[in-house]
Motif scaffolding. Structure first.
Motif, PDB file in Angstrom:
ATOM      1  N   HIS A 294     -16.681 -20.745  38.356  1.00 51.14           N
ATOM      2  CA  HIS A 294     -17.520 -19.592  38.021  1.00 51.14           C
ATOM      3  C   HIS A 294     -16.709 -18.405  37.494  1.00 51.14           C
ATOM      4  N   LEU A 295     -15.531 -18.157  38.065  1.00 53.80           N
ATOM      5  CA  LEU A 295     -14.743 -17.021  37.578  1.00 53.80           C
ATOM      6  C   LEU A 295     -14.160 -17.273  36.187  1.00 53.80           C
ATOM      7  N   PRO A 296     -13.570 -18.447  35.918  1.00 52.08           N
ATOM      8  CA  PRO A 296     -13.133 -18.703  34.542  1.00 52.08           C
ATOM      9  C   PRO A 296     -14.265 -18.572  33.523  1.00 52.08           C
ATOM     10  N   VAL A 297     -15.457 -19.070  33.877  1.00 51.83           N
ATOM     11  CA  VAL A 297     -16.601 -18.942  32.969  1.00 51.83           C
ATOM     12  C   VAL A 297     -16.941 -17.474  32.750  1.00 51.83           C
ATOM     13  N   PHE A 298     -16.941 -16.698  33.817  1.00 47.59           N
ATOM     14  CA  PHE A 298     -17.276 -15.280  33.718  1.00 47.59           C
ATOM     15  C   PHE A 298     -16.259 -14.534  32.863  1.00 47.59           C
ATOM     16  N   TYR A 299     -14.973 -14.815  33.078  1.00 52.98           N
ATOM     17  CA  TYR A 299     -13.930 -14.145  32.299  1.00 52.98           C
ATOM     18  C   TYR A 299     -14.036 -14.493  30.813  1.00 52.98           C
ATOM     19  N   LEU A 300     -14.351 -15.737  30.518  1.00 53.27           N
ATOM     20  CA  LEU A 300     -14.487 -16.147  29.122  1.00 53.27           C
ATOM     21  C   LEU A 300     -15.702 -15.490  28.472  1.00 53.27           C
ATOM     22  N   LEU A 301     -16.797 -15.362  29.221  1.00 49.82           N
ATOM     23  CA  LEU A 301     -17.978 -14.674  28.692  1.00 49.82           C
ATOM     24  C   LEU A 301     -17.645 -13.233  28.322  1.00 49.82           C
ATOM     25  N   HIS A 302     -16.935 -12.572  29.218  1.00 46.52           N
ATOM     26  CA  HIS A 302     -16.561 -11.179  28.955  1.00 46.52           C
ATOM     27  C   HIS A 302     -15.599 -11.075  27.776  1.00 46.52           C
ATOM     28  N   ALA A 303     -14.672 -12.020  27.687  1.00 48.73           N
ATOM     29  CA  ALA A 303     -13.684 -11.960  26.607  1.00 48.73           C
ATOM     30  C   ALA A 303     -14.325 -12.153  25.237  1.00 48.73           C
ATOM     31  N   THR A 304     -15.386 -12.965  25.186  1.00 41.39           N
ATOM     32  CA  THR A 304     -16.000 -13.265  23.887  1.00 41.39           C
ATOM     33  C   THR A 304     -17.088 -12.274  23.483  1.00 41.39           C
ATOM     34  N   LYS A 305     -17.326 -11.250  24.303  1.00 44.70           N
ATOM     35  CA  LYS A 305     -18.406 -10.318  23.971  1.00 44.70           C
ATOM     36  C   LYS A 305     -18.112  -9.535  22.690  1.00 44.70           C
ATOM     37  N   GLN A 306     -16.836  -9.443  22.326  1.00 50.14           N
ATOM     38  CA  GLN A 306     -16.495  -8.760  21.077  1.00 50.14           C
ATOM     39  C   GLN A 306     -17.038  -9.503  19.851  1.00 50.14           C
ATOM     40  N   PHE A 307     -17.370 -10.782  20.027  1.00 46.64           N
ATOM     41  CA  PHE A 307     -17.910 -11.572  18.928  1.00 46.64           C
ATOM     42  C   PHE A 307     -19.437 -11.571  18.901  1.00 46.64           C
ATOM     43  N   TRP A 308     -20.057 -11.676  20.108  1.00 44.75           N
ATOM     44  CA  TRP A 308     -21.513 -11.807  20.095  1.00 44.75           C
ATOM     45  C   TRP A 308     -22.264 -10.483  20.211  1.00 44.75           C
ATOM     46  N   ILE A 309     -21.618  -9.416  20.671  1.00 49.81           N
ATOM     47  CA  ILE A 309     -22.302  -8.117  20.707  1.00 49.81           C
ATOM     48  C   ILE A 309     -22.654  -7.623  19.304  1.00 49.81           C
ATOM     49  N   PRO A 310     -21.715  -7.724  18.323  1.00 44.31           N
ATOM     50  CA  PRO A 310     -22.105  -7.309  16.962  1.00 44.31           C
ATOM     51  C   PRO A 310     -23.253  -8.146  16.386  1.00 44.31           C
ATOM     52  N   PRO A 317     -24.156  -6.000  27.863  1.00 44.53           N
ATOM     53  CA  PRO A 317     -23.652  -5.815  29.232  1.00 44.53           C
ATOM     54  C   PRO A 317     -24.048  -4.482  29.871  1.00 44.53           C
ATOM     55  N   ALA A 318     -24.481  -3.525  29.063  1.00 42.22           N
ATOM     56  CA  ALA A 318     -24.870  -2.222  29.613  1.00 42.22           C
ATOM     57  C   ALA A 318     -26.362  -2.149  29.926  1.00 42.22           C
ATOM     58  N   THR A 319     -27.067  -3.278  29.812  1.00 38.96           N
ATOM     59  CA  THR A 319     -28.513  -3.272  30.008  1.00 38.96           C
ATOM     60  C   THR A 319     -28.907  -3.872  31.353  1.00 38.96           C
ATOM     61  N   LEU A 320     -30.119  -3.565  31.786  1.00 37.79           N
ATOM     62  CA  LEU A 320     -30.657  -4.146  33.015  1.00 37.79           C
ATOM     63  C   LEU A 320     -30.815  -5.655  32.873  1.00 37.79           C
ATOM     64  N   LEU A 321     -31.161  -6.117  31.689  1.00 39.88           N
ATOM     65  CA  LEU A 321     -31.311  -7.552  31.454  1.00 39.88           C
ATOM     66  C   LEU A 321     -30.026  -8.298  31.791  1.00 39.88           C
ATOM     67  N   TRP A 322     -28.897  -7.744  31.375  1.00 39.09           N
ATOM     68  CA  TRP A 322     -27.604  -8.372  31.669  1.00 39.09           C
ATOM     69  C   TRP A 322     -27.348  -8.410  33.175  1.00 39.09           C
ATOM     70  N   GLN A 323     -27.621  -7.316  33.851  1.00 36.65           N
ATOM     71  CA  GLN A 323     -27.407  -7.254  35.301  1.00 36.65           C
ATOM     72  C   GLN A 323     -28.238  -8.300  36.038  1.00 36.65           C
ATOM     73  N   LEU A 324     -29.428  -8.549  35.528  1.00 37.66           N
ATOM     74  CA  LEU A 324     -30.331  -9.508  36.169  1.00 37.66           C
ATOM     75  C   LEU A 324     -29.953 -10.955  35.876  1.00 37.66           C
ATOM     76  N   THR A 325     -29.405 -11.212  34.710  1.00 38.30           N
ATOM     77  CA  THR A 325     -29.215 -12.596  34.270  1.00 38.30           C
ATOM     78  C   THR A 325     -27.783 -13.106  34.304  1.00 38.30           C
ATOM     79  N   ILE A 326     -26.792 -12.214  34.394  1.00 38.37           N
ATOM     80  CA  ILE A 326     -25.414 -12.654  34.288  1.00 38.37           C
ATOM     81  C   ILE A 326     -25.022 -13.615  35.416  1.00 38.37           C
ATOM     82  N   THR A 327     -25.453 -13.340  36.646  1.00 43.56           N
ATOM     83  CA  THR A 327     -25.084 -14.221  37.752  1.00 43.56           C
ATOM     84  C   THR A 327     -25.710 -15.605  37.620  1.00 43.56           C
ATOM     85  N   PRO A 328     -27.039 -15.713  37.382  1.00 44.58           N
ATOM     86  CA  PRO A 328     -27.604 -17.060  37.162  1.00 44.58           C
ATOM     87  C   PRO A 328     -26.967 -17.780  35.983  1.00 44.58           C
ATOM     88  N   LEU A 329     -26.623 -17.043  34.922  1.00 44.49           N
ATOM     89  CA  LEU A 329     -26.009 -17.661  33.748  1.00 44.49           C
ATOM     90  C   LEU A 329     -24.648 -18.257  34.089  1.00 44.49           C
TER      91      LEU A 329
END
Length: 375
Positions: A294-310, A317-329
Motif C-alpha cells: 500500500h505504501l509503495p502504491v501511494f508513493y507512486l500515485l503521489h509521484a505521478t500527479k505531476q503528469f495527471w493533474i495537468p 489532491p486538494a479536494t474533498l473527493l481525493w480525501q474520500l477516495t484515496i484510501t480505498p483507491l
C-alpha cells in the motif's frame, strides 16, 4: 475451531484498511474538521496491528508444543524472512522509481537503501528504509519469545511477563512523567510479545466465547472504542497540550487498546460466520499483500500527479473527493497488484514470497551437476 473462522478473515480486511488510513492519512491538514476526522479514524484503528499479533498467536497456539518449537521457529523465520526480503525489494524499487519520476538522485536512494542503516534497525526493528516491515521483525521475535516459554515449560509465566513489558511500553510511550525508557519501544519485547502471548493463551486455554453473548462483546467493542478516543485525546491534547487545529497527535498504543483488542477478538470468536457471504474474508486472506504494497502504491500515485493533474485540469489532491477516495483507491490497487504477482508466479501467498530465488538456485544446482556429470 478447525473450520475457517470467517470473522477473523473479515476483521483482517477491516484492520488492514485502518492501517492504510494510518499511512495515507486522509483529511489530515484538511482544515480543523479534517484533522478531527483523521484523529478519530486513526484512533479507532489502533486495534489493527495488535489484532494481527493476537491472530498470529492464536493460530500459533494450535501447533506450538515443546517438541515442535525448533521446527516452528525455523519455519516462521524462513517464511517471514522471504516476506521481509520481498517487502524490502518492493520498497527499494518504489523509492528508486519515485526518485526517477520526480527527478531526484536515483543513486542516492540506492545508497540509502543499501548502506544507510544500522544492524539493529535492519534485523531487530525492521524499519531500515521500509518502516512497515517492522511488523515482520516484531512478529518473528515475539514468536521466538513465546516459543522460549513453551520450550522450557514456563507457560504459566508467559502472559504475566509479557504484560509487564507491555505496561512498561505503554507508560513510557504515553505517560513519560510516570516512566521514561531511554530506548525504542515499538518492537517485539514491549509491543508484539504481549499480543502474540495473548492470542496464544486464548487458544491454549480453549476459551470459546459463546455465540449468544456476541451482542455483549459487540457492546464492549463500542465502549472501549469510546474509551480509546477519550484516552488518546487526553494524552495528546490535555496532558500533551497540543492543539487539534494545528496538529494531529498520534501514538502507537494505549491502555484502552488492550481491552479493545480483547473485546474485538472475543466478538470474532463468538460470531465465526461474520462476513462469510461477503468479499471481506477473501480480502482478509490477502491482508499481508495490502500491507506490503500500500505504501509503495501511494508513493507512486503521489509521484505521478505531476503528469495527471495537468490532464484533469485542477489539483485533485486538494479536494474533498481525493480525501474520500484515496484510501480505498490505494487499498484496491495494492490488493490487485499483489494478486497479479501471485497469478504471475512472482510470489506464493501461501509460502515463499521469493520463489524465483529458489528457482534460480535450482537451475544453478542443475548446471553444476550437469557440468560434473559431463566431466
Amino acid at each position: 475451531m478447525r473450520e475457517r473462522i470467517h470473522s477473523i478473515d473479515t476483521l483482517r480486511a477491516i484492520a488492514i484498511f485502518f492501517i492504510t488510513i494510518a499511512h495515507v492519512q486522509p483529511f489530515r491538514g484538511f482544515g480543523t474538521h479534517g484533522n478531527l476526522v483523521f484523529f478519530v479514524l486513526d484512533t479507532i484503528g489502533q486495534f489493527d496491528v495488535p489484532f494481527f499479533f493476537v491472530t498470529s498467536g492464536f493460530f500459533l497456539g494450535a501447533k506450538l508444543h515443546t517438541t515442535s518449537v525448533k521446527s516452528i521457529v525455523r519455519g516462521t523465520g524462513r517464511k517471514l524472512g522471504s516476506i521481509f526480503v520481498f517487502g524490502k525489494l518492493v520498497s527499494v524499487t518504489a523509492a528508486v522509481a519515485v526518485a526517477a519520476i520526480v527527478g531526484s538522485s536515483v543513486m542516492s536512494e540506492l545508497s540509502d537503501a543499501l548502506f544507510n542503516f544500522s544492524p539493529a534497525s535492519l534485523l531487530y526493528y525492521g524499519d531500515a528504509q521500509a518502516v512497515p516491515l517492522w511488523f515482520l521483525s516484531a512478529l518473528f521475535f515475539s514468536i521466538v519469545l513465546v516459543s522460549g516459554f513453551v520450550k522450557f515449560d514456563k507457560i504459566r509465566y508467559l502472559l504475566p511477563v509479557a504484560a509487564l513489558f507491555h505496561v512498561v511500553g505503554i507508560l513510557s510511550m504515553n505517560y513519560p512523567m510516570v516512566l521514561d525508557v531511554p530506548f525504542r519501544i515499538r518492537d517485539a519485547l514491549f509491543f508484539g510479545f504481549f499480543y502474540v502471548a495473548l492470542g496464544y493463551t486464548i487458544r491454549t486455554t480453549e476459551w470459546t466465547p459463546k455465540e449468544n453473548h456476541s451482542h455483549l462483546y459487540l457492546g464492549a467493542v463500542g465502549f472501549f472504542l469510546g474509551a480509546q478516543l477519550i484516552e488518546q485525546y487526553a494524552i495528546g491534547y490535555i496532558i500533551g497540550e497540543n492543539v487539534l487545529t494545528q496538529t494531529v497527535y498520534l501514538t502507537e498504543y494505549t491502555i484502552s487498546t488492550v481491552l479493545l483488542v480483547l473485546a474485538i477478538f472475543a466478538y470474532a470468536l463468538s460470531n465465526p460466520q461474520l462476513g462469510k457471504n461477503t468479499i471481506l474474508p477473501t480480502v482478509g486472506r490477502h491482508a499481508l499483500g495490502i500491507y506490503l504494497l500500500h505504501l509503495p502504491v501511494f508513493y507512486l500515485l503521489h509521484a505521478t500527479k505531476q503528469f495527471w493533474i495537468p490532464v484533469i485540469g485542477f489539483p485533485l489532491p486538494a479536494t474533498l473527493l481525493w480525501q474520500l477516495t484515496i484510501t480505498p483507491l490505494v487499498y484496491v490497487l495494492a490488493l490487485g497488484t499483489y494478486l497479479a504477482m501471485a497469478r504471475l508466479g512472482v510470489i506464493d501467498p501461501e509460502g515463499s514470497h521469493i520463489p524465483w530465488l529458489s528457482r534460480l538456485r535450482s537451475r544453478g544446482g542443475l548446471s553444476v551437476r550437469s557440468r560434473l556429470s559431463n566431466e
